[in-house]
Write a protein that holds these residues in place. Sequence first.
Motif, short mmCIF file in Angstrom:
data_model
loop_
_atom_site.label_atom_id
_atom_site.label_comp_id
_atom_site.label_asym_id
_atom_site.label_seq_id
_atom_site.Cartn_x
_atom_site.Cartn_y
_atom_site.Cartn_z
N ALA A 1 0.85 -1.19 0.00
CA ALA A 1 0.00 0.00 0.00
C ALA A 1 0.88 1.24 0.00
O ALA A 1 1.83 1.33 0.77
N ALA B 1 -5.56 -1.80 4.75
CA ALA B 1 -5.06 -0.52 4.24
C ALA B 1 -6.01 0.62 4.63
O ALA B 1 -5.57 1.71 5.00
N LEU C 1 -3.34 0.08 -3.53
CA LEU C 1 -2.99 -1.22 -2.94
C LEU C 1 -2.87 -2.21 -4.08
O LEU C 1 -3.80 -2.37 -4.86
#
Length: 172
Positions: free
Chosen positions: A34, A97, A129
Amino acid sequence: MLEDPLTSLANRAALDRHIDQVLRRSRRRQTPLAVMLIDLDRFRQLADQLGGATADAILCVIAHRLARAARETDFVARLEGAEFVLVADDVSDPNAARIVAEWLLETLTPSVELEDQSVSMEPNVGVTLTQAAELDMPLLLRHADMARYARKRSGRGGVSFYHPGPVDGQPA
């Protein structure tokens, strides 16, 4: 020099070195990565109103908050102006994330208290991501930037994820 002279965070050169290592490790382990691009909305106008010294003090407070909020495995850098990057190479899925990004938003949103004034911040967090095998650093940053601008278009301050392909003609 790998440190931003104002904030003491890592600078762009340190980010480039770090991301190269993270991408290789992520490819080898086949784990997601991420990248979160963070900026402070309307910071340039705020800096013009308050002056350079006050703007620098605000950036230092924000950098300190980011460094404190980052997890031990995260990497935080200042790109330029009021733009920061957090790289999280141990996220397991989009939900993980999102939790990290929302924590960053929560950490940065409270007003910055200076000697004689309180300054409100509206941070935007753009997140991409992906599997590291799919991308390189410039593309990761471009995707995070697209997500950040999508957030700005839909309302100031918040988190937005990059999604490949157009949605209603706009990146999401």
